[in-house]
Design an enzyme around this catalytic site. Structure first.
Site, short mmCIF file in Angstrom:
data_model
loop_
_atom_site.label_atom_id
_atom_site.label_comp_id
_atom_site.label_asym_id
_atom_site.label_seq_id
_atom_site.Cartn_x
_atom_site.Cartn_y
_atom_site.Cartn_z
N TYR A 1 14.83 -37.64 0.08
CA TYR A 1 15.41 -38.09 1.35
C TYR A 1 16.84 -37.62 1.50
O TYR A 1 17.45 -37.12 0.54
CB TYR A 1 15.30 -39.61 1.48
N ARG B 1 21.42 -29.82 -0.28
CA ARG B 1 21.01 -30.81 -1.30
C ARG B 1 19.54 -31.16 -1.14
O ARG B 1 18.82 -31.35 -2.12
CB ARG B 1 21.89 -32.06 -1.21
N ARG C 1 -5.70 -39.99 -4.32
CA ARG C 1 -4.73 -40.40 -5.35
C ARG C 1 -5.04 -39.77 -6.71
O ARG C 1 -6.13 -39.97 -7.26
CB ARG C 1 -4.70 -41.93 -5.48
N HIS D 1 -2.55 -38.09 -10.23
CA HIS D 1 -1.20 -37.67 -10.65
C HIS D 1 -1.00 -36.18 -10.49
O HIS D 1 0.11 -35.71 -10.22
CB HIS D 1 -0.95 -38.07 -12.12
N LYS E 1 17.69 -36.50 -5.01
CA LYS E 1 17.77 -37.65 -4.10
C LYS E 1 16.33 -38.06 -3.78
O LYS E 1 15.76 -37.75 -2.73
CB LYS E 1 18.58 -37.29 -2.84
N GLU F 1 27.94 -44.03 -11.61
CA GLU F 1 28.05 -44.11 -10.15
C GLU F 1 27.60 -45.50 -9.73
O GLU F 1 27.37 -46.36 -10.57
CB GLU F 1 27.20 -43.03 -9.48
N LEU G 1 24.35 -38.66 -8.67
CA LEU G 1 23.95 -37.88 -7.50
C LEU G 1 25.14 -37.03 -7.03
O LEU G 1 26.26 -37.53 -6.95
CB LEU G 1 23.54 -38.83 -6.36
N1 PLP Z 1 25.05 -42.12 -5.34
C1 PLP Z 1 23.94 -42.74 -4.92
C2 PLP Z 1 23.02 -43.32 -5.94
C3 PLP Z 1 23.66 -42.84 -3.55
O1 PLP Z 1 22.53 -43.45 -3.14
C4 PLP Z 1 24.57 -42.29 -2.60
C5 PLP Z 1 24.33 -42.37 -1.17
O2 PLP Z 1 23.48 -43.06 -0.69
C6 PLP Z 1 25.72 -41.67 -3.07
C7 PLP Z 1 25.93 -41.58 -4.45
C8 PLP Z 1 26.71 -41.06 -2.12
O3 PLP Z 1 26.20 -39.83 -1.63
P1 PLP Z 1 26.62 -39.27 -0.21
O4 PLP Z 1 28.10 -39.14 -0.21
O5 PLP Z 1 25.93 -37.94 -0.12
O6 PLP Z 1 26.15 -40.25 0.82
#
Ligand code: PLP
Length: 293
Positions: free
Chosen positions: A34, A53, A101, A103, A148, A180, A204
């Site tokens: 996403y 990304r 379904r 894997h 993501k 994070e 991320l």
């Molecule tokens: N880290 C995580 C786990 C996130 O879910 C997000 C954003 O939702 C971020 C960092 C920040 O990323 P961005 O600046 O691309 O929104």
């Protein structure tokens, strides 16, 4: 305003008419990726970076997107004015689509791709607002945080633990290392230096994080991308988080401990002003090209 619309596998339809199949692999396996893109004044900010990304995340799951990310970006640009929303975000999701379904990856499945928009209130002016309260939680997520992926249950549990204890956001800690947060990246200012954990298995590659680092470079704020220790976070002069929906939000508390002077610090304010200026520059001129090539 009429009913919310959604771009759903190439068609723009009312939200109530969009249905995802029971055997969609996104639903059964969280087999999807996403993006969240903010738009200001009807114009998406850092769309190219988000689309790049998205491609990396899809590659990370070996997921073939139904169209190029450049074309997806163009569709987003065309879609925003149809929503009637000027200040908001686009949520986009791509899954490996519907198949019995199993894997094993299906030989031929057509992926599900959808996106829609929602209104967002303006974020605080730099230096303003109440500081964020962060709760440290154990980082028990998978080790591919650079993807993501829609499988967010680790983030969801952490965030809810924080909220239920009266905090605003959860910060992931493993051993002594702060990586994070559940929905944002984290930065500490110590002795005039900006420190943040490198992106990769535990972090991320936040698009706002990238913008912050570019702003720090142009403001000549020294940056160290290295693992951040919890002990450093506790004695940080300033602490802030960054994300698409928040831009920058200063942190007032880490668990029970107050950070800095109980107000937004000068480097955080300076960086947020620079981010704001970049937003202004990129969302007032012509609509940026979505070409991610
Ligand atoms: N880290 C995580 C786990 C996130 O879910 C997000 C954003 O939702 C971020 C960092 C920040 O990323 P961005 O600046 O691309 O929104």
């Amino acid at each position: 305003m009429g009913e919310q619309i959604v771009w759903f596998n190439g068609e723009v339809i009312p939200m109530s008419e969009a249905h995802v199949g029971v055997e969609d692999r996104g639903f059964q396996f969280a087999d999807g990726v996403y993006e969240v893109v903010r738009f200001y004044n009807g114009r998406p900010f850092t769309l190219r970076e988000h689309m790049q990304r998205l491609q990396r995340s899809a590659d990370g799951l070996k997921l073939r997107l139904p169209m190029s990310v450049a074309d997806i970006g163009d569709e987003i640009v065309k879609f925003i004015p149809r929503t009637g929303i000027r200040e908001g975000s686009v949520y986009l999701q791509a899954t490996r689509g519907i198949s019995p379904r199993n894997h094993k990856f299906p030989e031929n499945s057509s992926s599900t791709l959808l996106f829609y928009a929602k209104h967002l209130p303006p974020v605080n002016e730099p230096g303003q607002g109440e500081g964020v309260k962060l709760l440290a939680v154990e980082d028990d997520r998978w080790r591919r945080c650079w993807i993501k992926c829609i499988g967010l249950i680790g983030h969801v549990l952490a965030k809810n633990e924080a909220l239920s204890k009266g905090f605003d956001e959860a910060a992931f800690v493993e051993g002594e290392i702060v990586s994070e947060c559940a929905t944002s990246n984290i930065f500490a200012v110590l002795g005039g230096k900006l420190i943040t954990h490198p992106v990769g298995s535990r972090v991320l590659p936040g698009i706002t994080r990238l913008v912050v680092l570019e702003c720090a470079a142009s403001l000549k704020v020294p940056v160290e991308e290295r693992p951040l220790r919890e002990e450093e976070v506790r004695r940080a002069d300033e602490l802030f988080i960054s994300s698409t929906t928040r831009e920058i939000a200063w942190v007032a508390r880490w668990n029970e401990r107050y950070i800095g002077q109980g107000k937004c610090g000068p480097i955080t304010t300076k960086l947020h002003r620079a981010v704001r200026e970049r937003v202004r520059r990129e969302t007032t001129g012509p609509i940026p090209s979505a070409d991610a090539a």
